[in-house]
Motif scaffolding. Structure first.
Motif, mmCIF file in Angstrom:
data_model
loop_
_atom_site.group_PDB
_atom_site.id
_atom_site.type_symbol
_atom_site.label_atom_id
_atom_site.label_comp_id
_atom_site.label_asym_id
_atom_site.label_seq_id
_atom_site.Cartn_x
_atom_site.Cartn_y
_atom_site.Cartn_z
ATOM 1 N N GLN A 94 6.650 17.828 12.264
ATOM 2 C CA GLN A 94 6.275 19.173 11.832
ATOM 3 C C GLN A 94 5.748 19.160 10.397
ATOM 4 O OE1 GLN A 94 9.675 21.736 12.418
ATOM 5 N NE2 GLN A 94 9.209 22.010 14.589
ATOM 6 N N PRO A 95 4.924 20.139 10.054
ATOM 7 C CA PRO A 95 4.467 20.235 8.658
ATOM 8 C C PRO A 95 5.644 20.268 7.695
ATOM 9 C CG PRO A 95 3.201 21.704 10.044
ATOM 10 C CD PRO A 95 4.293 21.157 10.909
ATOM 11 N N GLY A 96 5.510 19.528 6.603
ATOM 12 C CA GLY A 96 6.589 19.402 5.635
ATOM 13 C C GLY A 96 7.532 18.254 5.913
ATOM 14 N N GLY A 97 7.401 17.641 7.068
ATOM 15 C CA GLY A 97 8.279 16.539 7.444
ATOM 16 C C GLY A 97 7.843 15.203 6.870
ATOM 17 N N SER A 98 8.577 14.172 7.271
ATOM 18 C CA SER A 98 8.324 12.823 6.749
ATOM 19 C C SER A 98 8.250 11.806 7.881
ATOM 20 C CB SER A 98 9.459 12.403 5.796
ATOM 21 O OG SER A 98 9.525 13.245 4.665
ATOM 22 N N LEU A 99 7.523 10.742 7.621
ATOM 23 C CA LEU A 99 7.463 9.587 8.506
ATOM 24 C C LEU A 99 7.338 8.343 7.632
ATOM 25 C CD1 LEU A 99 4.934 10.515 11.367
ATOM 26 C CD2 LEU A 99 7.387 10.122 11.628
ATOM 27 N N ARG A 100 7.809 7.218 8.154
ATOM 28 C CA ARG A 100 7.589 5.946 7.476
ATOM 29 C C ARG A 100 6.898 5.001 8.435
ATOM 30 N NH1 ARG A 100 11.588 1.403 4.808
ATOM 31 N NH2 ARG A 100 11.971 0.907 7.007
ATOM 32 N N LEU A 101 5.713 4.562 8.042
ATOM 33 C CA LEU A 101 4.968 3.584 8.819
ATOM 34 C C LEU A 101 5.300 2.187 8.332
ATOM 35 C CD1 LEU A 101 1.444 5.265 8.929
ATOM 36 C CD2 LEU A 101 3.401 5.641 10.416
ATOM 37 N N SER A 102 5.303 1.258 9.267
ATOM 38 C CA SER A 102 5.521 -0.149 8.941
ATOM 39 C C SER A 102 4.352 -0.977 9.446
ATOM 40 C CB SER A 102 6.813 -0.654 9.582
ATOM 41 O OG SER A 102 7.937 0.051 9.124
ATOM 42 N N CYS A 103 4.043 -2.029 8.730
ATOM 43 C CA CYS A 103 2.988 -2.961 9.122
ATOM 44 C C CYS A 103 3.552 -4.371 8.978
ATOM 45 C CB CYS A 103 1.757 -2.794 8.255
ATOM 46 S SG CYS A 103 0.488 -4.058 8.499
ATOM 47 N N ALA A 104 3.804 -4.997 10.110
ATOM 48 C CA ALA A 104 4.355 -6.344 10.104
ATOM 49 C C ALA A 104 3.230 -7.357 10.242
ATOM 50 C CB ALA A 104 5.350 -6.504 11.248
ATOM 51 N N ALA A 105 3.200 -8.314 9.325
ATOM 52 C CA ALA A 105 2.145 -9.334 9.322
ATOM 53 C C ALA A 105 2.659 -10.645 9.911
ATOM 54 C CB ALA A 105 1.649 -9.569 7.900
ATOM 55 N N SER A 106 1.740 -11.379 10.547
ATOM 56 C CA SER A 106 2.111 -12.656 11.170
ATOM 57 C C SER A 106 2.110 -13.794 10.164
ATOM 58 C CB SER A 106 1.143 -12.978 12.308
ATOM 59 O OG SER A 106 -0.180 -13.118 11.796
ATOM 60 N N ALA A 107 1.606 -13.529 8.953
ATOM 61 C CA ALA A 107 1.580 -14.544 7.909
ATOM 62 C C ALA A 107 2.265 -14.012 6.660
ATOM 63 C CB ALA A 107 0.135 -14.925 7.580
ATOM 64 N N SER A 108 2.563 -14.893 5.769
ATOM 65 C CA SER A 108 3.213 -14.493 4.532
ATOM 66 C C SER A 108 2.302 -13.569 3.729
ATOM 67 C CB SER A 108 3.548 -15.729 3.692
ATOM 68 O OG SER A 108 4.002 -15.343 2.413
ATOM 69 N N ILE A 109 2.791 -12.366 3.437
ATOM 70 C CA ILE A 109 1.948 -11.428 2.707
ATOM 71 C C ILE A 109 1.930 -11.731 1.211
ATOM 72 C CG2 ILE A 109 2.258 -9.613 4.406
ATOM 73 C CD1 ILE A 109 4.148 -8.223 2.419
ATOM 74 N N SER A 110 2.799 -12.613 0.782
ATOM 75 C CA SER A 110 2.790 -12.978 -0.637
ATOM 76 C C SER A 110 1.495 -13.681 -1.012
ATOM 77 C CB SER A 110 3.988 -13.864 -0.977
ATOM 78 O OG SER A 110 3.945 -15.071 -0.228
ATOM 79 N N SER A 111 0.790 -14.224 -0.003
ATOM 80 C CA SER A 111 -0.468 -14.912 -0.257
ATOM 81 C C SER A 111 -1.679 -14.021 0.012
ATOM 82 C CB SER A 111 -0.569 -16.167 0.618
ATOM 83 O OG SER A 111 -0.605 -15.803 1.988
ATOM 84 N N ILE A 112 -1.439 -12.778 0.358
ATOM 85 C CA ILE A 112 -2.532 -11.850 0.661
ATOM 86 C C ILE A 112 -2.810 -11.004 -0.577
ATOM 87 C CG2 ILE A 112 -3.226 -9.886 2.059
ATOM 88 C CD1 ILE A 112 -1.621 -11.086 4.358
ATOM 89 N N ALA A 113 -4.079 -10.950 -0.965
ATOM 90 C CA ALA A 113 -4.443 -10.310 -2.228
ATOM 91 C C ALA A 113 -4.187 -8.810 -2.210
ATOM 92 C CB ALA A 113 -5.901 -10.590 -2.554
ATOM 93 N N VAL A 114 -4.615 -8.161 -1.125
ATOM 94 C CA VAL A 114 -4.496 -6.705 -1.041
ATOM 95 C C VAL A 114 -4.040 -6.323 0.361
ATOM 96 C CG1 VAL A 114 -5.727 -4.506 -1.116
ATOM 97 C CG2 VAL A 114 -6.313 -6.326 -2.738
ATOM 98 N N MET A 115 -3.095 -5.397 0.413
ATOM 99 C CA MET A 115 -2.746 -4.765 1.684
ATOM 100 C C MET A 115 -2.929 -3.270 1.512
ATOM 101 S SD MET A 115 0.168 -6.997 3.506
ATOM 102 C CE MET A 115 -0.387 -6.290 5.052
ATOM 103 N N ALA A 116 -3.359 -2.639 2.583
ATOM 104 C CA ALA A 116 -3.711 -1.224 2.448
ATOM 105 C C ALA A 116 -3.464 -0.479 3.747
ATOM 106 C CB ALA A 116 -5.183 -1.101 2.060
ATOM 107 N N TRP A 117 -3.386 0.827 3.599
ATOM 108 C CA TRP A 117 -3.354 1.738 4.738
ATOM 109 C C TRP A 117 -4.623 2.575 4.693
ATOM 110 C CZ3 TRP A 117 0.056 1.644 8.658
ATOM 111 C CH2 TRP A 117 1.264 0.959 8.468
#
Length: 116
Positions: A13-36
């Motif tokens: 509903q309007p005013g509510g909250s959600l949390r999206l998750s994005c699971a990567a198959s590789a180590s994200i520490s080596s990825i320069a940029v992640m975005a939505w």
């Protein structure tokens, strides 16, 4: 190759909250940029929030102070906390990763619908 799997979308509903998750198959520490990104029906895909490997963050004006992007390198996961949701936030939300060599990868998207 990096595979990205989004989850956490749904109807809220309007005013509510959600949390999206994005699971990567590789180590994200080596990825320069992640975005939505998001794409509403009949509109172009737009950037919502980005986070760099050093933790720098940026947001679209339309979501600033309502959305928060974060990353957990240990879990190879990026999150998008969305608060004070509005009907105009309704869209398919996509996770994106870009390596330092410029190679980019997209997830399959997750639907977010904000409606009463």
């Amino acid at each position: 190759q990096v595979q990205l799997v989004e989850s956490g979308g749904g109807l809220v509903q309007p005013g509510g909250s959600l949390r999206l998750s994005c699971a990567a198959s590789a180590s994200i520490s080596s990825i320069a940029v992640m975005a939505w990104f998001r794409q509403a029906p009949g509109k172009q895909r737009e950037s919502v929030a980005t986070i760099t490997s050093s933790g720098g963050k940026s947001y679209a004006d339309s979501v600033n102070r309502r959305f928060t992007i974060s990353r957990d390198n240990a879990k190879n996961t990026v999150y998008l906390q969305m608060d004070s949701l509005r009907p105009e936030d309704t869209a398919v939300y996509y996770c994106y990763a870009r390596r330092t060599n410029g190679a980019g990868y997209w997830g399959q998207g997750t639907q977010v619908t904000v409606s009463s």
